[in-house]
Write a protein that holds these residues in place. Structure first.
Motif, short mmCIF file in Angstrom:
data_model
loop_
_atom_site.label_atom_id
_atom_site.label_comp_id
_atom_site.label_asym_id
_atom_site.label_seq_id
_atom_site.Cartn_x
_atom_site.Cartn_y
_atom_site.Cartn_z
N ARG A 156 67.98 21.69 -19.41
CA ARG A 156 67.52 22.90 -18.49
C ARG A 156 66.39 21.65 -17.04
O ARG A 156 65.99 20.93 -16.42
CB ARG A 156 66.44 23.28 -18.59
CG ARG A 156 65.31 22.62 -18.87
CD ARG A 156 64.94 22.09 -20.91
NE ARG A 156 63.57 20.79 -20.42
CZ ARG A 156 63.72 19.75 -21.88
NH1 ARG A 156 64.94 19.96 -22.57
NH2 ARG A 156 62.81 19.05 -21.68
N CYS A 157 66.35 23.14 -15.63
CA CYS A 157 66.19 22.15 -14.30
C CYS A 157 65.47 23.71 -13.97
O CYS A 157 66.26 24.97 -14.43
CB CYS A 157 67.19 22.04 -13.50
SG CYS A 157 68.17 23.48 -12.69
N HIS A 158 64.67 23.66 -13.20
CA HIS A 158 63.84 24.72 -11.72
C HIS A 158 63.27 24.60 -10.90
O HIS A 158 63.32 23.23 -10.68
CB HIS A 158 62.86 25.58 -13.67
CG HIS A 158 61.60 24.47 -13.41
ND1 HIS A 158 61.45 23.15 -14.11
CD2 HIS A 158 60.46 24.42 -12.72
CE1 HIS A 158 60.31 22.54 -14.39
NE2 HIS A 158 60.36 23.02 -12.84
N ARG A 159 63.25 25.28 -9.94
CA ARG A 159 62.21 25.05 -8.87
C ARG A 159 61.14 25.41 -8.58
O ARG A 159 60.74 26.80 -9.61
CB ARG A 159 63.82 25.57 -7.24
CG ARG A 159 62.92 26.17 -6.64
CD ARG A 159 63.79 25.86 -5.33
NE ARG A 159 64.01 27.60 -5.34
CZ ARG A 159 62.82 28.59 -4.80
NH1 ARG A 159 61.65 28.51 -4.09
NH2 ARG A 159 63.14 29.86 -5.56
N GLU A 160 60.51 24.51 -8.41
CA GLU A 160 59.29 25.58 -7.27
C GLU A 160 58.75 24.92 -6.04
O GLU A 160 58.78 23.57 -6.23
CB GLU A 160 57.94 24.54 -8.20
CG GLU A 160 58.15 24.95 -10.42
CD GLU A 160 57.02 23.77 -10.76
OE1 GLU A 160 56.02 23.85 -10.22
OE2 GLU A 160 57.25 23.87 -11.87
N GLY A 161 58.79 25.81 -5.27
CA GLY A 161 58.65 25.72 -4.08
C GLY A 161 59.61 25.02 -3.64
O GLY A 161 61.07 25.48 -3.65
#
Length: 280
Positions: A156-161
């Protein structure tokens, strides 16, 4: 009749005035003791072309030595994800390039939904990859976190800012889950209350930056590399950190990639039940 040829990445270098040298797929140079064999015959034998006649004895021994060391192969190499199925969820700007890259490496790629995840547990040749262009809402990945306990790969991957996080590949019981990463990150910062509030949605509207075509391709390529590691069942040569213990951060402003080691969080024993007896 399949005749062995040089393995992909390997080659024979002719040194002027000296013996031929094998350049291995890893980039090492090894001198070849050809015995009484003409170096030209060895080169002709291990490169594409005609020649199905039996090998002379000394040449045959050389070819066998190449095969046993893995520097010659008899069958064409299959793409590394052949026979693997990848189910993709999330934002199309990330799943789009990942779908193309995984398919190019031989995977059978399918779109999926959150409702499909629980039914994929227990499939050892299957990986679930979830890509978000946003922080992860509380509880969203709880079901997927249970996949590695049933030997289904979970990535999985995700973005924070301005940062995209690629979390460790998990494919077996005891691997690092998304819940483990959250706990480790909270424990590693003095701003744990603020970080938890950020994840819970107590923040101003998102101002990006969103992945561009180049940064999305980079993220997809890194995820594909982790899938290949999973399919191979072993870490790539020279890897600083194993994929199952590596948290990566991509800065979308300059495409800098940093790696951070992360370990699973062990289960803790429950607190003992109150005895009900008064103490002095």
């Amino acid at each position: 009749m399949n005749r062995s040829r040089l393995a992909p990445g390997a080659g024979i270098v002719t040194v002027p005035g000296g013996l031929p040298v094998l350049r291995t797929a890893e980039g090492e140079f090894l001198r070849i003791d050809t015995g009484g064999t003409d170096p030209g015959e060895l080169v002709a034998r291990l490169t594409p072309g005609e020649g199905a006649h039996p090998d002379p004895a000394e040449l045959g021994r050389l070819v066998t030595a190449f095969e046993e060391a893995g520097h010659a192969v008899t069958e064409p190499c299959r793409p590394p994800l052949t026979g693997r199925t990848v189910h993709l969820l999330g934002d199309p700007l990330l799943t789009g390039p990942l779908s193309r890259f995984a398919a190019a490496e031989g995977a059978e790629v399918h779109p999926a939904t959150a409702d499909d995840v629980a039914g994929l547990a227990g499939r050892r040749d299957t990986a679930v990859v979830w890509c978000l262009d946003s922080p992860v809402p509380d509880g969203l990945w709880d079901t997927a976190d249970r996949l590695p306990a049933r030997h289904t790969a979970w990535l999985r991957c995700h973005r924070e800012g301005a940062h995209t996080w690629i979390e460790p590949l998990a494919s077996a019981p005891g691997d690092v889950t998304a819940a483990h990463v959250r706990r480790r990150r909270l424990a590693a910062t003095a701003a744990h209350r603020e970080l938890a509030a950020y994840w819970a949605g107590h923040r101003t509207p998102d101002t990006g930056p969103h992945p561009t075509e180049p940064s999305a391709a980079l993220i997809a390529a890194l995820l594909t590399a982790d899938l290949i590691t999973w399919a191979n069942g072993e870490p790539p040569r020279g890897a600083a950190l194993p994929a199952r213990r590596r948290l990566r951060r991509i800065d979308l402003r300059d495409l800098t990639v940093t790696e951070h080691p992360v370990l699973p969080v062990p289960e803790v024993a429950p607190l003992p039940a109150p005895s009900g007896r008064a103490t002095a």
